[in-house]
Design a protein around this motif. Structure first.
Motif, PDB file in Angstrom:
ATOM      1  N   THR A 168       3.326   2.330   2.975  1.00 46.38           N
ATOM      2  CA  THR A 168       2.764   2.490   4.315  1.00 46.38           C
ATOM      3  C   THR A 168       2.220   1.200   4.907  1.00 46.38           C
ATOM      4  OG1 THR A 168       0.672   3.198   3.327  1.00 46.38           O
ATOM      5  CG2 THR A 168       2.210   4.927   3.996  1.00 46.38           C
TER       6      THR A 168
ATOM      7  N   ALA B  58      -6.280   2.061   0.464  1.00 44.82           N
ATOM      8  CA  ALA B  58      -5.144   2.753  -0.160  1.00 44.82           C
ATOM      9  C   ALA B  58      -5.359   2.953  -1.655  1.00 44.82           C
ATOM     10  CB  ALA B  58      -3.853   1.971   0.080  1.00 44.82           C
TER      11      ALA B  58
ATOM     12  N   THR C  23       0.831  -1.199   0.000  1.00 48.71           N
ATOM     13  CA  THR C  23       0.000   0.000   0.000  1.00 48.71           C
ATOM     14  C   THR C  23       0.868   1.252   0.000  1.00 48.71           C
ATOM     15  OG1 THR C  23      -0.201   0.006   2.417  1.00 48.71           O
ATOM     16  CG2 THR C  23      -1.908  -1.166   1.180  1.00 48.71           C
ATOM     17  N   TYR C  24       0.540   2.174  -0.887  1.00 51.59           N
ATOM     18  CA  TYR C  24       1.227   3.463  -0.991  1.00 51.59           C
ATOM     19  C   TYR C  24       0.194   4.560  -0.752  1.00 51.59           C
ATOM     20  CZ  TYR C  24       5.101   0.908  -3.054  1.00 51.59           C
ATOM     21  OH  TYR C  24       6.139   0.039  -3.257  1.00 51.59           O
ATOM     22  N   THR C  25       0.412   5.312   0.305  1.00 50.43           N
ATOM     23  CA  THR C  25      -0.527   6.370   0.676  1.00 50.43           C
ATOM     24  C   THR C  25       0.252   7.589   1.154  1.00 50.43           C
ATOM     25  OG1 THR C  25      -0.675   5.688   2.993  1.00 50.43           O
ATOM     26  CG2 THR C  25      -2.223   4.643   1.459  1.00 50.43           C
ATOM     27  N   ARG C  26      -0.489   8.568   1.648  1.00 48.41           N
ATOM     28  CA  ARG C  26       0.155   9.707   2.309  1.00 48.41           C
ATOM     29  C   ARG C  26       1.016   9.166   3.433  1.00 48.41           C
ATOM     30  NH1 ARG C  26      -3.820  11.761   5.059  1.00 48.41           N
ATOM     31  NH2 ARG C  26      -5.167  10.071   4.426  1.00 48.41           N
ATOM     32  N   ASP C  27       2.113   9.829   3.696  1.00 45.96           N
ATOM     33  CA  ASP C  27       3.065   9.394   4.716  1.00 45.96           C
ATOM     34  C   ASP C  27       2.645   9.958   6.069  1.00 45.96           C
ATOM     35  OD1 ASP C  27       5.295   8.226   5.827  1.00 45.96           O
ATOM     36  OD2 ASP C  27       6.666   9.798   5.161  1.00 45.96           O
TER      37      ASP C  27
ATOM     38  N   THR D  24       9.214  10.594  -1.982  1.00 46.62           N
ATOM     39  CA  THR D  24       8.081  10.475  -2.888  1.00 46.62           C
ATOM     40  C   THR D  24       6.863  11.124  -2.262  1.00 46.62           C
ATOM     41  OG1 THR D  24       7.372   8.374  -1.928  1.00 46.62           O
ATOM     42  CG2 THR D  24       8.885   8.254  -3.804  1.00 46.62           C
ATOM     43  N   LYS D  25       5.876  11.405  -3.089  1.00 47.50           N
ATOM     44  CA  LYS D  25       4.618  11.966  -2.592  1.00 47.50           C
ATOM     45  C   LYS D  25       3.864  10.908  -1.785  1.00 47.50           C
ATOM     46  CE  LYS D  25       0.270  13.932  -4.122  1.00 47.50           C
ATOM     47  NZ  LYS D  25      -0.589  14.227  -5.247  1.00 47.50           N
ATOM     48  N   GLU D  26       3.855   9.696  -2.296  1.00 48.72           N
ATOM     49  CA  GLU D  26       3.211   8.587  -1.602  1.00 48.72           C
ATOM     50  C   GLU D  26       4.300   7.638  -1.112  1.00 48.72           C
ATOM     51  OE1 GLU D  26       0.830   7.189  -4.794  1.00 48.72           O
ATOM     52  OE2 GLU D  26      -0.844   8.483  -4.297  1.00 48.72           O
TER      53      GLU D  26
ATOM     54  N   ASP E 246      -7.178   6.522  -2.800  1.00 50.53           N
ATOM     55  CA  ASP E 246      -6.517   7.829  -2.924  1.00 50.53           C
ATOM     56  C   ASP E 246      -5.003   7.703  -2.963  1.00 50.53           C
ATOM     57  OD1 ASP E 246      -5.947   7.224  -0.284  1.00 50.53           O
ATOM     58  OD2 ASP E 246      -6.664   9.108   0.534  1.00 50.53           O
ATOM     59  N   GLY E 247      -4.522   6.514  -3.195  1.00 49.83           N
ATOM     60  CA  GLY E 247      -3.092   6.246  -3.309  1.00 49.83           C
ATOM     61  C   GLY E 247      -2.910   5.166  -4.360  1.00 49.83           C
TER      62      GLY E 247
END
Length: 114
Positions: A78, A100, A8-12, A73-75, A103-104
């Motif tokens: 996570t 995720a 999963t890649y999301t906001r940090d 990175t932006k995402e 929005d990721g």
């Protein structure tokens, strides 16, 4: 059945903080709905807690560590789920339901069984 990892890649962010309780609820609901195929997984603390490890000169060389992630990175990575699915199509269908993905991004990879 084949095993897949859903990264999963999301906001940090720190998912343990109360301001993320509503989103955490979505992940818990996903976990219950996909319990038959989820074989493991965890959320990760923010990238600020990461330590990157390198070995200079190859095997047996000096160990060099640095604080933070390998790349900015932006995402951020996570979390992850270990999924046991019949095939890639099923793994993708399950990954599309991970919050995720809304929005990721979710990266699905097959696992090599040694």
């Amino acid at each position: 059945m084949p095993t897949y990892i859903a990264l999963t890649y999301t906001r940090d962010v720190d998912w343990t903080q109360p301001e993320h309780a509503e989103e955490t609820k979505d992940y818990n609901e996903f976990g219950k709905a996909a319990a038959d195929v989820i074989k493991g997984g965890h959320a990760l603390y923010p990238t600020a807690t990461a330590t990157t490890v390198r070995v200079s000169g190859g095997k047996g060389g000096d160990v060099i560590t640095s604080d933070g992630p390998y790349a900015e990175t932006k995402e951020a990575l996570t979390g992850f789920y270990v999924l046991e699915c019949a095939d890639l199509d099923e793994a993708v269908a399950v990954a599309a339901k991970i919050p995720a993905a809304w929005d990721g991004a979710v990266e699905v990879r097959p696992v090599i069984q040694f």
